[in-house]
Design an enzyme around this catalytic site. Structure first.
Site, short mmCIF file in Angstrom:
data_model
loop_
_atom_site.label_atom_id
_atom_site.label_comp_id
_atom_site.label_asym_id
_atom_site.label_seq_id
_atom_site.Cartn_x
_atom_site.Cartn_y
_atom_site.Cartn_z
N ASP A 271 -2.54 4.64 -0.99
CA ASP A 271 -1.57 4.58 -1.75
C ASP A 271 -1.44 6.34 -1.90
O ASP A 271 -0.75 6.59 -1.55
CB ASP A 271 -1.79 3.96 -3.01
CG ASP A 271 -0.55 3.61 -3.86
OD1 ASP A 271 0.61 3.63 -3.39
OD2 ASP A 271 -1.09 2.72 -5.08
N HIS B 32 0.98 6.97 0.93
CA HIS B 32 2.18 7.45 1.15
C HIS B 32 2.37 9.02 1.25
O HIS B 32 1.64 9.41 0.60
CB HIS B 32 3.36 7.49 -0.79
CG HIS B 32 3.35 6.04 -0.85
ND1 HIS B 32 4.25 5.15 -0.35
CD2 HIS B 32 2.23 4.83 -1.98
CE1 HIS B 32 3.76 3.46 -0.99
NE2 HIS B 32 3.75 3.71 -1.84
N GLU C 287 2.31 -5.38 -9.67
CA GLU C 287 1.49 -4.33 -10.22
C GLU C 287 1.23 -3.88 -11.24
O GLU C 287 0.55 -3.20 -11.35
CB GLU C 287 1.94 -3.20 -9.09
CG GLU C 287 0.83 -1.27 -8.93
CD GLU C 287 1.40 -0.36 -7.85
OE1 GLU C 287 2.86 -0.52 -8.18
OE2 GLU C 287 0.85 0.06 -8.52
N HIS D 96 -1.76 -4.53 -3.87
CA HIS D 96 -1.87 -4.29 -5.72
C HIS D 96 -2.48 -5.65 -5.66
O HIS D 96 -3.19 -6.24 -6.07
CB HIS D 96 -0.65 -3.78 -6.41
CG HIS D 96 -0.32 -2.50 -6.06
ND1 HIS D 96 -1.63 -1.96 -5.72
CD2 HIS D 96 0.59 -1.84 -5.90
CE1 HIS D 96 -1.19 -0.77 -5.55
NE2 HIS D 96 0.63 -0.79 -5.23
C1 NGQ Z 1 6.05 3.77 -4.49
N1 NGQ Z 1 4.10 3.21 -5.91
O1 NGQ Z 1 6.50 3.15 -3.56
O2 NGQ Z 1 5.21 5.14 -4.10
C2 NGQ Z 1 4.96 2.86 -5.68
C3 NGQ Z 1 6.33 3.88 -7.07
C4 NGQ Z 1 8.10 1.49 -7.42
C5 NGQ Z 1 2.91 2.96 -6.36
N2 NGQ Z 1 3.23 1.09 -6.17
C6 NGQ Z 1 7.66 2.53 -6.68
N3 NGQ Z 1 1.90 2.42 -6.81
O3 NGQ Z 1 6.61 0.81 -7.00
O4 NGQ Z 1 9.51 1.40 -7.61
ZN ZN Z 2 2.71 1.98 -2.49
#
Ligand code: NGQ
Ligand code: ZN
Length: 449
Positions: free
Chosen positions: A316, A50, A231, A265
């Site tokens: 990530d 991201h 995750e 994950h």
């Molecule tokens: C994200 N990141 O979309 O950036 C996610 C967090 C979520 C990770 N999962 C937000 N590491 O999963 O709702």
């Molecule tokens: Zn992610």
């Protein structure tokens, strides 16, 4: 690579950046051949990024008023997201992609959900933010599998989205339009592949998931499909409360999960789920530094890989931008939980560095659906040249080079990086690093003001 190490290799690259011949034992190379200055290995695919989160790296490491968790981090991330405009997005991503190249990543899977304006309305051009990300990849010279995200809900079973998610949202129709526009726009660029990313089982219903896969399959039947899954333990509990099934179990029972799929994950895949995954063709995208940073837990990679599973690695949240660190932490997490050594390896490949590098190259190539995955004829010439004169690598040969790279070196051992036959990093320096860094500095100054 698959055949192991060789000396005096002549690598021929054709006009479109593909490897056309690999010949070992050439003691008398052609005069116009360029001599590589150290051991050459394939570039590493980064299956999960991201980009915008790079600009907040290091800014969420202080305690907040309540117990800190993945979910409190996400609140801070949502607050940060409010402020970023398209130009800033491009400047952050370009800086990040320069750093990725310098760290040995040559293709990135960008899991992209920051689609809309701050008030949630689409930009005049709906692909605006995607266009900025792809422009950044082109500036840096990294190949990209761009994965526009479908985000529609804030919990299992179609819970309405939250205000902080308004820049991410689409319905099935607007998402299909976005995908179509992107496919049409980037069809002609061999370094750009378009896939999709239903964000997570929290963010889409089964119907929306099927619509999204239809939307991309209409244009490209082999396009990659990525999603976050299992995750956090809370996510597993909520999935069970909603469906009576665990997330991976639900997915495997509800959808045809084939080689196009990359499950990001999968930290809480249990034994039965791991066996089913390992028996199939999907890839698990593990992001060790982010999973550690967010307090997710440790994916049981030892058991999964022993069962024949496929993996890729991802940076990530981009709190760390280093293929070396991801691979190292992947093995160390296993050592810490099993209290054993040399876990991610097998009888055919006893070297952990070699085993992990090969596994992440293979799975990464599949997950990003790009013509990469080794220094072999017919694959793209994505090459990383190591500096054999650094303390960690000097006098190392064969697989000890990869063991030393993964466990004892850092990015300073990465010297030259080529994507599709073009050098972008020479002697550790990216050709455009000054100009890109200046724009990043300006962007960070205004975001932090
Ligand atoms: C994200 N990141 O979309 O950036 C996610 C967090 C979520 C990770 N999962 C937000 N590491 O999963 O709702
Ligand atoms: Zn992610």
């Amino acid at each position: 690579m698959r055949d192991g190490w060789a000396d005096d290799v002549l690598l021929e690259v054709d006009g479109i950046g593909f490897i056309s011949a690999v010949t070992a034992g050439i003691s008398d190379p052609p005069e116009d051949a360029e001599r590589l200055s150290g051991p050459a290995i394939p570039g590493m695919p980064n299956v999960h990024s991201h980009a915008f989160q790079r600009a907040m790296a290091g800014l969420t490491e202080a305690r907040g008023p309540s117990e800190d968790s993945f979910w409190t981090w996400r609140q801070r991330m949502y607050a940060f997201v409010e402020r970023i405009d398209p130009e800033q997005t491009q400047n952050i991503a370009a800086q990040l992609y320069v750093e990725m190249l310098q760290a040995g990543y040559t293709t990135v899977g960008e899991f992209h959900y920051l689609h809309h304006q701050a008030d949630g309305n689409p930009y005049d051009t709906v692909t605006e933010m995607s266009d900025r990300i792809i422009a950044a990849a082109r500036q840096a010279g990294i190949a990209i599998t761009h994965l526009p995200v479908l985000y529609a809900c804030s919990g299992f079973g179609g819970v309405a989205p939250e205000i902080g998610q308004r820049r991410f949202l689409n319905d099935s129709d607007s998402f299909a339009g976005l995908v179509e526009d992107l496919v049409n726009k980037y069809r002609g660029d061999p370094l750009v592949r378009i896939g999709i990313a239903p964000h997570s089982l929290r963010a889409v219903t089964r119907e929306q998931l099927l619509h999204a896969t239809d939307a991309i399959s209409r244009h490209d039947f082999a396009a990659p499909i990525h999603l976050h899954i299992a995750e956090q333990t809370r996510e597993v509990e909520e999935c069970i409360a909603w469906s009576g099934q665990r997330p991976v179990e639900w997915l495997l029972n509800s959808i045809d999960v084939d080689q196009r799929w990359c499950l990001i994950h999968a930290t809480y895949a249990n034994g039965a789920e791991r066996e089913r995954l390992a028996a199939g063709d999907a890839v698990v995208g593990i992001c060790p530094t982010t999973e550690a940073n967010l307090g997710d837990g440790i994916f049981p990679a030892t058991e999964y890989l022993a069962g024949g599973g496929h993996i890729g690695i991802g940076s990530d949240s981009n709190v760390s931008v280093s293929a070396i660190e991801e691979l190292r932490l992947l093995e160390y997490g296993q050592r810490l939980s099993h209290r054993r050594r040399a876990l991610l390896a097998n009888a055919d490949s006893p070297s952990v560095g070699r085993y992990l590098y090969d596994a992440a190259i293979d799975g990464g190539a599949r997950a990003l659906a790009q013509p990469i995955g080794g220094l072999e004829v017919g694959r793209r010439a994505d090459v990383v040249v190591l500096d054999g004169e650094t303390p960690a690598l000097v006098h190392k040969t064969g697989d000890a080079i990869l063991d030393s790279l993964v466990f004892a070196a850092n990015h300073r051992s990465i010297k030259d990086v080529m994507v599709a036959g073009r050098w972008h990093v020479r002697d550790g320096r990216h050709q455009q690093q000054e100009a890109i860094f200046e724009r990043f500095k300006t962007t960070l100054a205004s975001l932090l003001a």
